[in-house]
Motif scaffolding. Structure first.
Motif, mmCIF file in Angstrom:
data_model
loop_
_atom_site.group_PDB
_atom_site.id
_atom_site.type_symbol
_atom_site.label_atom_id
_atom_site.label_comp_id
_atom_site.label_asym_id
_atom_site.label_seq_id
_atom_site.Cartn_x
_atom_site.Cartn_y
_atom_site.Cartn_z
ATOM 1 N N LEU A 67 0.822 -1.205 0.000
ATOM 2 C CA LEU A 67 0.000 0.000 0.000
ATOM 3 C C LEU A 67 0.860 1.260 0.000
ATOM 4 O O LEU A 67 0.572 2.227 -0.713
ATOM 5 N N MET A 68 1.930 1.245 0.786
ATOM 6 C CA MET A 68 2.837 2.401 0.825
ATOM 7 C C MET A 68 3.472 2.635 -0.547
ATOM 8 O O MET A 68 3.586 3.771 -1.001
ATOM 9 N N ARG A 69 3.878 1.561 -1.191
ATOM 10 C CA ARG A 69 4.489 1.674 -2.513
ATOM 11 C C ARG A 69 3.485 2.228 -3.526
ATOM 12 O O ARG A 69 3.825 3.061 -4.360
ATOM 13 N N MET A 70 2.238 1.745 -3.451
ATOM 14 C CA MET A 70 1.209 2.223 -4.359
ATOM 15 C C MET A 70 0.929 3.709 -4.132
ATOM 16 O O MET A 70 0.857 4.489 -5.082
ATOM 17 N N VAL A 71 0.803 4.118 -2.886
ATOM 18 C CA VAL A 71 0.552 5.529 -2.568
ATOM 19 C C VAL A 71 1.711 6.397 -3.046
ATOM 20 O O VAL A 71 1.503 7.441 -3.665
ATOM 21 N N ASN A 72 2.950 5.958 -2.796
ATOM 22 C CA ASN A 72 4.118 6.715 -3.250
ATOM 23 C C ASN A 72 4.163 6.815 -4.773
ATOM 24 O O ASN A 72 4.490 7.863 -5.322
ATOM 25 N N SER A 73 3.842 5.738 -5.449
ATOM 26 C CA SER A 73 3.833 5.750 -6.917
ATOM 27 C C SER A 73 2.787 6.713 -7.450
ATOM 28 O O SER A 73 3.035 7.466 -8.390
#
Length: 140
Positions: free
Chosen positions: A13-19
């Motif tokens: 989820l963190m990676r998706m939000v950052n992307s």
């Protein structure tokens, strides 16, 4: 007792939000890999580029069995292999014991499904075991 918002810790989820915040793609670079594979398939449609050629050319594998088969083996290898896969799945209910059917379902789930999204099919033992069992069963 009053409690605050619940925090969930998830790398994905963190990676998706950052992307999304950075305006980058969520494909992990797979869109680029797919584009290279499709271009190579068009260049060598009939015979393909050779076993292991995608890894040698790009330093990665296509993350999709069908792209890898067509890139490396062309239609000459791709059509028969894809035909065996389709026939094996379509004829699974014909004259097969329940134990054998469950084994095939397991091998499809563990071998083939993984190859749709990741892994190199040349080194997938479960996939080739399933193909061998299928060829024996359908007697091509």
């Amino acid at each position: 007792m009053k409690s605050g918002p619940t925090r969930i810790s998830s790398y994905s989820l963190m990676r998706m939000v950052n992307s999304l915040n950075n305006g980058s793609s969520l494909s992990s670079g797979r869109d680029d890999i797919y584009a290279v594979a499709i271009s190579g398939i068009k260049d060598n449609l009939i015979l393909g580029s050779g076993v292991g050629s995608f890894d040698n050319y790009s330093g990665a594998y296509p993350h999709n069995i069908f792209l890898q088969v067509l890139y490396e083996g062309g239609l000459l290898f791709g059509i028969p292999l894809i035909a065996v896969i389709i026939i094996s799945i379509c004829t699974l209910n014909q004259k097969v014991t329940m134990d054998r059917r469950l084994l095939h379902i397991y091998l499809i789930s563990a071998g083939l499904v993984q190859l749709l999204f990741s892994a190199n099919f040349w080194s997938s033992i479960l996939f080739w075991y399933w193909i061998g069992l299928s060829l024996k069963r359908i007697k091509l």
